[in-house]
Design an enzyme around this catalytic site. Sequence first.
Site, mmCIF file in Angstrom:
data_model
loop_
_atom_site.group_PDB
_atom_site.id
_atom_site.type_symbol
_atom_site.label_atom_id
_atom_site.label_comp_id
_atom_site.label_asym_id
_atom_site.label_seq_id
_atom_site.Cartn_x
_atom_site.Cartn_y
_atom_site.Cartn_z
ATOM 1 N N GLU A 178 9.129 1.906 11.027
ATOM 2 C CA GLU A 178 10.221 2.861 10.795
ATOM 3 C C GLU A 178 9.567 4.228 10.718
ATOM 4 O O GLU A 178 8.715 4.460 9.856
ATOM 5 C CB GLU A 178 10.959 2.550 9.495
ATOM 6 C CG GLU A 178 11.832 1.310 9.550
ATOM 7 C CD GLU A 178 12.916 1.362 10.595
ATOM 8 O OE1 GLU A 178 13.239 2.459 11.095
ATOM 9 O OE2 GLU A 178 13.426 0.287 10.943
ATOM 10 N N GLY A 202 2.311 5.464 12.719
ATOM 11 C CA GLY A 202 2.939 4.215 13.154
ATOM 12 C C GLY A 202 2.395 3.758 14.496
ATOM 13 O O GLY A 202 2.082 2.579 14.692
ATOM 14 N N GLU A 209 9.564 16.841 14.442
ATOM 15 C CA GLU A 209 10.010 16.638 13.057
ATOM 16 C C GLU A 209 9.269 17.611 12.135
ATOM 17 O O GLU A 209 8.048 17.613 12.076
ATOM 18 C CB GLU A 209 9.710 15.195 12.627
ATOM 19 C CG GLU A 209 10.269 14.880 11.258
ATOM 20 C CD GLU A 209 9.889 13.484 10.768
ATOM 21 O OE1 GLU A 209 8.693 13.145 10.794
ATOM 22 O OE2 GLU A 209 10.800 12.754 10.342
ATOM 23 N N LYS A 221 0.884 -1.170 0.000
ATOM 24 C CA LYS A 221 0.000 0.000 0.000
ATOM 25 C C LYS A 221 0.916 1.213 0.000
ATOM 26 O O LYS A 221 1.410 1.637 1.040
ATOM 27 C CB LYS A 221 -0.871 -0.031 1.256
ATOM 28 C CG LYS A 221 -2.209 0.638 1.133
ATOM 29 C CD LYS A 221 -2.231 2.120 0.955
ATOM 30 C CE LYS A 221 -1.782 3.051 2.007
ATOM 31 N NZ LYS A 221 -1.637 4.432 1.448
ATOM 32 N N CYS A 231 13.848 10.912 6.157
ATOM 33 C CA CYS A 231 13.739 10.574 7.583
ATOM 34 C C CYS A 231 15.081 10.819 8.270
ATOM 35 O O CYS A 231 15.127 11.087 9.462
ATOM 36 C CB CYS A 231 13.287 9.146 7.766
ATOM 37 S SG CYS A 231 14.329 7.983 6.904
ATOM 38 N N GLY A 239 6.679 5.449 7.948
ATOM 39 C CA GLY A 239 5.911 6.681 7.845
ATOM 40 C C GLY A 239 6.060 7.484 9.125
ATOM 41 O O GLY A 239 7.055 7.336 9.852
ATOM 42 N N SER A 240 5.081 8.320 9.404
ATOM 43 C CA SER A 240 5.200 9.198 10.568
ATOM 44 C C SER A 240 5.010 8.403 11.864
ATOM 45 O O SER A 240 4.354 7.352 11.883
ATOM 46 C CB SER A 240 4.148 10.300 10.482
ATOM 47 O OG SER A 240 2.865 9.713 10.508
HETATM 48 P P1 NAD Z 1 2.327 8.903 6.941
HETATM 49 O O1 NAD Z 1 2.417 8.296 8.288
HETATM 50 O O2 NAD Z 1 1.364 9.992 6.724
HETATM 51 O O3 NAD Z 1 1.946 7.782 5.854
HETATM 52 C C1 NAD Z 1 2.708 6.604 5.703
HETATM 53 C C2 NAD Z 1 1.825 5.526 5.071
HETATM 54 O O4 NAD Z 1 0.789 5.203 5.992
HETATM 55 C C3 NAD Z 1 1.126 5.981 3.778
HETATM 56 O O5 NAD Z 1 1.038 4.890 2.890
HETATM 57 C C4 NAD Z 1 -0.244 6.370 4.264
HETATM 58 O O6 NAD Z 1 -1.241 6.298 3.263
HETATM 59 C C5 NAD Z 1 -0.479 5.336 5.361
HETATM 60 N N1 NAD Z 1 -1.454 5.765 6.369
HETATM 61 C C6 NAD Z 1 -1.739 7.024 6.765
HETATM 62 N N2 NAD Z 1 -2.705 6.999 7.715
HETATM 63 C C7 NAD Z 1 -3.004 5.696 7.915
HETATM 64 C C8 NAD Z 1 -3.902 5.025 8.779
HETATM 65 N N3 NAD Z 1 -4.690 5.679 9.639
HETATM 66 N N4 NAD Z 1 -3.949 3.685 8.732
HETATM 67 C C9 NAD Z 1 -3.138 3.000 7.903
HETATM 68 N N5 NAD Z 1 -2.274 3.577 7.052
HETATM 69 C C10 NAD Z 1 -2.194 4.904 7.062
HETATM 70 O O7 NAD Z 1 3.816 9.315 6.545
HETATM 71 P P2 NAD Z 1 4.281 10.102 5.241
HETATM 72 O O8 NAD Z 1 3.868 11.528 5.385
HETATM 73 O O9 NAD Z 1 3.896 9.340 4.016
HETATM 74 O O10 NAD Z 1 5.874 9.974 5.330
HETATM 75 C C11 NAD Z 1 6.689 10.865 6.035
HETATM 76 C C12 NAD Z 1 7.110 10.253 7.347
HETATM 77 O O11 NAD Z 1 7.775 9.026 7.125
HETATM 78 C C13 NAD Z 1 8.091 11.117 8.122
HETATM 79 O O12 NAD Z 1 7.711 11.140 9.465
HETATM 80 C C14 NAD Z 1 9.416 10.367 7.961
HETATM 81 O O13 NAD Z 1 10.342 10.585 8.994
HETATM 82 C C15 NAD Z 1 8.953 8.965 7.929
HETATM 83 N N6 NAD Z 1 9.946 8.095 7.311
HETATM 84 C C16 NAD Z 1 10.676 7.268 8.114
HETATM 85 C C17 NAD Z 1 11.653 6.446 7.567
HETATM 86 C C18 NAD Z 1 12.471 5.523 8.434
HETATM 87 O O14 NAD Z 1 13.066 4.607 7.901
HETATM 88 N N7 NAD Z 1 12.523 5.726 9.729
HETATM 89 C C19 NAD Z 1 11.897 6.480 6.192
HETATM 90 C C20 NAD Z 1 11.141 7.349 5.412
HETATM 91 C C21 NAD Z 1 10.158 8.142 5.972
#
Ligand code: NAD
Length: 490
Positions: A255, A238, A382, A180, A289, A233-234
């Site tokens: 992550e 997470g 962040e 996804k 990230c 993701g965030s």
């Molecule tokens: P996000 O959390 O908004 O989304 C990440 C994923 O989760 C997307 O596919 C999104 O559609 C899905 N999602 C969102 N809400 C959801 C829910 N309620 N239920 C299930 N899935 C859901 O993050 P983003 O804005 O896409 O990415 C940026 C973030 O990712 C930053 O915080 C960054 O630090 C982090 N990141 C971390 C790493 C790492 O390895 N630590 C790497 C890259 C990005």
Amino acid sequence: MSVKLELKTWGNFIGGKWVPSTSGKIKPNINPANAEEILGYFQESSFEDVKNAVESAEKAFYDWKRLPAPNRGKLLVKVMQILEKRKEEVSEALTREEGKSFQESLGEVNKALNTLEFFAGEGRRFYGETIPSELPKNFIYTRREPLGVVALITPWNFPVSIPIWKMAASLICGNTVVLKPSSLTPWTAVLLMEAFREADFPAGVVNCITGSGSVIGDALVKAPEVKAVSFTGSTETGRKLQALAGQHGKPIQLEMGGKNAVIVLNDADLDLAASAAALGAFGSTGQRCTATSRVIVEESALEQFTQKIVEKAKLMSDSLGPCVDENQLKKVLQYIEVGKNEGGKLVCGGHRLKDSKHLKGFYVESTVFSHVTSDMRIAKEEVFGPVLSVLSAKNLSDALKLANGVEYGLSASIFTQDAEKVFEFIDEIEVGMVHINSATIGGEAQVPFGGMKNSGMGGREMGKQALDFFTEWKAVYVDYTGSSRKTNFY
Ligand code: NAD
């Protein structure tokens, strides 16, 4: 080089076929460098699509797990070869839907190729252990077992390399996957699916559904066929998914965010430190990230370092890519306001770019705050944009206290010539990835990637350590005493 890409409506990839969503809805994908440009239309998937995707992955699982691991690796090599040929097409799509520069996109695709190469090789190293038994004519061994269907939920900022590193690691272990991708970057995800299809991956082993996280992401975590979830993701999302996975008794790998610090001691090469901090803070528009968002400078070097970082930031400002969308732009501009209101001194940037070159996109200047203190939100939260906070420290131990004094622990670096201080830093810093005299960004395929504290949980990605999340251990006891057995079972 510019590659001609046609505008089209893309389907979900389920059971080896391109299919429309049962919702009947599609969504346009917008270029963040020019909000008037639509790049394609993508499926707004439904619960039913989730059900179809996980059922297709489950159906494919038993044959896939029985395929010997080296042969699974050969298929990953084919994907790598196909992507290698399409490197420019995928990089261009990545640049146009995410906003990073073409060079950065090529770098990301190369990272994905390295990752495929590494995990393909892991198929030939899918080792267990032999373990001595307490009994004569007995031996014990262990083997890795795949988990089943794995859901992979990925962010927009590395929409090629993160899906690839999750898919390659889970597939080589014998799992089948449902990806996804972020709803902001579905194009690169479907291009990856094309590569898997062309590589003759068996139908259902790899599936991809596009759409809203809160609709299909949640449904994926809850689906009974899904045995584990790997999320990047965030931290906010997470943590929500962690609770949901817990309710459904599923392992989840997380992550998440970062607030990565560079420590600059007074004996450092300040030009080198400022270049690395600028690259870490403003490269990829700060949307990594591992981006540098704090520089903690020993007092006596503070003024000189601040001058140098401002010079570098100004030089980079015009070449920065856009924020990924309007929401992200607003978030960055809000943080800049927060920083000013909290008493940070804006020494560079701080505005949206609105000249004719940047007007249609979501561009913001590279921004530096000095006089930042650890209690300010711009020192703790962040931002995920090109905003750097400069803090002052009395000495290394004070700098370490500041660097560790946040909820995150992804990456950090130090600039000094003093070997003793380097090793003290390595001992004390609470992060998953440490850099010495280099930027906080980057990672190689064969090295474990991930963070501590609220940056990561559930095990590392990449490197051979990635196999640990995607497998379970089976212990096998073999008794070959046969008819010479003297003891009875008791
Ligand atoms: P996000 O959390 O908004 O989304 C990440 C994923 O989760 C997307 O596919 C999104 O559609 C899905 N999602 C969102 N809400 C959801 C829910 N309620 N239920 C299930 N899935 C859901 O993050 P983003 O804005 O896409 O990415 C940026 C973030 O990712 C930053 O915080 C960054 O630090 C982090 N990141 C971390 C790493 C790492 O390895 N630590 C790497 C890259 C990005």
